[in-house]
Scaffold this motif. Sequence first.
Motif, PDB file in Angstrom:
ATOM      1  N   TRP A  39      30.679  36.084  -3.508  1.00  0.00           N
ATOM      2  CA  TRP A  39      31.676  35.102  -3.063  1.00  0.00           C
ATOM      3  C   TRP A  39      33.012  35.763  -2.736  1.00  0.00           C
ATOM      4  O   TRP A  39      33.556  36.532  -3.543  1.00  0.00           O
ATOM      5  CB  TRP A  39      31.863  34.037  -4.145  1.00  0.00           C
ATOM      6  N   ASP A  40      33.533  35.437  -1.549  1.00  0.00           N
ATOM      7  CA  ASP A  40      34.849  35.921  -1.124  1.00  0.00           C
ATOM      8  C   ASP A  40      35.837  34.740  -1.169  1.00  0.00           C
ATOM      9  O   ASP A  40      35.814  33.881  -0.299  1.00  0.00           O
ATOM     10  CB  ASP A  40      34.748  36.478   0.311  1.00  0.00           C
ATOM     11  N   SER A  42      38.839  34.395  -0.437  1.00  0.00           N
ATOM     12  CA  SER A  42      40.037  34.491   0.427  1.00  0.00           C
ATOM     13  C   SER A  42      40.464  33.158   1.051  1.00  0.00           C
ATOM     14  O   SER A  42      41.656  32.828   1.077  1.00  0.00           O
ATOM     15  CB  SER A  42      39.805  35.515   1.543  1.00  0.00           C
TER      16      SER A  42
ATOM     17  N   ASP B   3      29.476  35.569  -8.547  1.00  0.00           N
ATOM     18  CA  ASP B   3      29.808  36.986  -8.353  1.00  0.00           C
ATOM     19  C   ASP B   3      30.849  37.094  -7.258  1.00  0.00           C
ATOM     20  O   ASP B   3      30.601  36.655  -6.129  1.00  0.00           O
ATOM     21  CB  ASP B   3      28.559  37.775  -7.922  1.00  0.00           C
ATOM     22  N   ILE B   4      31.981  37.692  -7.575  1.00  0.00           N
ATOM     23  CA  ILE B   4      33.040  37.812  -6.567  1.00  0.00           C
ATOM     24  C   ILE B   4      32.868  39.086  -5.743  1.00  0.00           C
ATOM     25  O   ILE B   4      32.585  40.154  -6.290  1.00  0.00           O
ATOM     26  CB  ILE B   4      34.426  37.769  -7.242  1.00  0.00           C
ATOM     27  N   ALA B   5      32.985  38.927  -4.429  1.00  0.00           N
ATOM     28  CA  ALA B   5      32.871  40.074  -3.517  1.00  0.00           C
ATOM     29  C   ALA B   5      34.221  40.784  -3.474  1.00  0.00           C
ATOM     30  O   ALA B   5      34.995  40.620  -2.534  1.00  0.00           O
ATOM     31  CB  ALA B   5      32.463  39.583  -2.135  1.00  0.00           C
ATOM     32  N   GLN B   8      35.470  42.550  -0.347  1.00  0.00           N
ATOM     33  CA  GLN B   8      35.855  41.766   0.827  1.00  0.00           C
ATOM     34  C   GLN B   8      37.073  40.869   0.571  1.00  0.00           C
ATOM     35  O   GLN B   8      37.698  40.387   1.502  1.00  0.00           O
ATOM     36  CB  GLN B   8      34.693  40.872   1.263  1.00  0.00           C
ATOM     37  N   PHE B   9      37.366  40.651  -0.706  1.00  0.00           N
ATOM     38  CA  PHE B   9      38.435  39.731  -1.095  1.00  0.00           C
ATOM     39  C   PHE B   9      39.790  40.313  -0.696  1.00  0.00           C
ATOM     40  O   PHE B   9      40.156  41.411  -1.109  1.00  0.00           O
ATOM     41  CB  PHE B   9      38.341  39.511  -2.604  1.00  0.00           C
ATOM     42  N   THR B  10      40.534  39.571   0.139  1.00  0.00           N
ATOM     43  CA  THR B  10      41.840  40.055   0.631  1.00  0.00           C
ATOM     44  C   THR B  10      42.911  39.007   0.333  1.00  0.00           C
ATOM     45  O   THR B  10      43.386  38.333   1.250  1.00  0.00           O
ATOM     46  CB  THR B  10      41.769  40.288   2.155  1.00  0.00           C
ATOM     47  N   PRO B  11      43.304  38.867  -0.933  1.00  0.00           N
ATOM     48  CA  PRO B  11      44.233  37.785  -1.287  1.00  0.00           C
ATOM     49  C   PRO B  11      45.592  37.904  -0.599  1.00  0.00           C
ATOM     50  O   PRO B  11      46.166  36.883  -0.194  1.00  0.00           O
ATOM     51  CB  PRO B  11      44.364  37.897  -2.807  1.00  0.00           C
ATOM     52  N   LEU B 133      29.204  24.167   2.125  1.00  0.00           N
ATOM     53  CA  LEU B 133      28.627  24.962   1.027  1.00  0.00           C
ATOM     54  C   LEU B 133      27.107  24.784   0.972  1.00  0.00           C
ATOM     55  O   LEU B 133      26.362  25.759   0.852  1.00  0.00           O
ATOM     56  CB  LEU B 133      29.241  24.522  -0.318  1.00  0.00           C
ATOM     57  N   VAL B 136      25.332  26.582   3.969  1.00  0.00           N
ATOM     58  CA  VAL B 136      25.237  28.037   3.800  1.00  0.00           C
ATOM     59  C   VAL B 136      24.217  28.371   2.713  1.00  0.00           C
ATOM     60  O   VAL B 136      23.435  29.318   2.849  1.00  0.00           O
ATOM     61  CB  VAL B 136      26.620  28.643   3.469  1.00  0.00           C
ATOM     62  N   PHE B 137      24.179  27.564   1.664  1.00  0.00           N
ATOM     63  CA  PHE B 137      23.194  27.802   0.603  1.00  0.00           C
ATOM     64  C   PHE B 137      21.772  27.687   1.154  1.00  0.00           C
ATOM     65  O   PHE B 137      20.926  28.541   0.912  1.00  0.00           O
ATOM     66  CB  PHE B 137      23.396  26.812  -0.554  1.00  0.00           C
ATOM     67  N   ILE B 139      20.754  27.924   4.329  1.00  0.00           N
ATOM     68  CA  ILE B 139      20.438  28.954   5.335  1.00  0.00           C
ATOM     69  C   ILE B 139      20.252  30.328   4.676  1.00  0.00           C
ATOM     70  O   ILE B 139      19.290  31.037   4.968  1.00  0.00           O
ATOM     71  CB  ILE B 139      21.553  29.019   6.411  1.00  0.00           C
ATOM     72  N   ARG B 140      21.140  30.680   3.765  1.00  0.00           N
ATOM     73  CA  ARG B 140      21.092  32.047   3.224  1.00  0.00           C
ATOM     74  C   ARG B 140      20.135  32.224   2.048  1.00  0.00           C
ATOM     75  O   ARG B 140      19.585  33.304   1.848  1.00  0.00           O
ATOM     76  CB  ARG B 140      22.496  32.479   2.785  1.00  0.00           C
ATOM     77  N   HIS B 141      19.980  31.158   1.256  1.00  0.00           N
ATOM     78  CA  HIS B 141      19.213  31.349   0.016  1.00  0.00           C
ATOM     79  C   HIS B 141      17.875  30.616  -0.015  1.00  0.00           C
ATOM     80  O   HIS B 141      16.991  31.014  -0.755  1.00  0.00           O
ATOM     81  CB  HIS B 141      20.067  30.961  -1.186  1.00  0.00           C
TER      82      HIS B 141
END
Lengths: 151, 145
Positions: A39-40, A42, B3-5, B8-11, B133, B136-137, B139-141
């Motif tokens: 999870w991102d 941002s 799980d946090i990416a 990729q996380f750009t706060p 949400l 995406v769940f 399609i991806r999972h």
Amino acid sequence: MKYSFTSLLAGLIFGLGLMVSGMANPEKVLGFLDIAGLWDPSLAFVMGGAIIVGLVAFAVARRRTLSFLGFTMKMPANNRIEPRLVIGSMMFGIGWGIAGFCPGPALVALGAGEIKAVVFVASMVAGMMAFEVIERIKRPSLGDTRGYQKN
Amino acid sequence: MIDIAWSQFTPGAALTGGLLIGLAAASFLLLNGRIAGISGILGGLLVPARRDILWRVAFLAGLVGTPSLWLLFSELPPIQIDAGYPALILAGLLVGIGTRYGSGCTSGHGVCGLSRLSPRSLVATLSFMATGLITVFVIRHLMGA
């Protein structure tokens, strides 16, 4: 003329915000919507930053009937939570989840020359036209002020 | 468990960009007296009302023109679009019809409506966030794309 110039400026700053934040990139948006994967978060920070400024602006706007340039404040008059609000928003969310594009970022990506964004935007405009045709058939008297109050 | 990416996380960039989006919405509101709702600005062009056209085109030109302006100073940031063409066409139709039927998108309801503390926009935002949400769940999972 002044009205259109400030519109252009607002559009540019909006687009700049989308690019700086990374939201013009569908992969990044989908990274936010994918909570079951990696999870991102941002996008939440983008919304948070925008709303902090927005809260102040709307607090100021609420006390005014004219804008700082002297134009009428046009605020949404419809406060009802109707089925069409929820159903329409749910449809939008499905499309958003499929492509990772909402209208603003799609227009910025189109401006960046992405062919896939051109296809998405063309299809989105077709969807909006379909909506207009359906509305026109249902209620032929509707004008452009639909949903807005004039004061 | 989420799980946090972290890679990729750009706060910082996200917050800065968000403040700029807020600034754009605030200036549009306080100078022109309007809600910066992009689906509404674009959709309004499809309901011809002569004197209403120029400012709408100007706002959209600003959005579309941003990458060109950006290119004068720097390289464009990455734009990764994984969806195929049939998916993009379907998604575009859903976003087009849905945002007009629901009277707004991420900008009009998500940014402006929540800033205005509108319960209607909160319901709209929760609705599109929820289906986004779930989509995406699925399609991806579930479909494993």
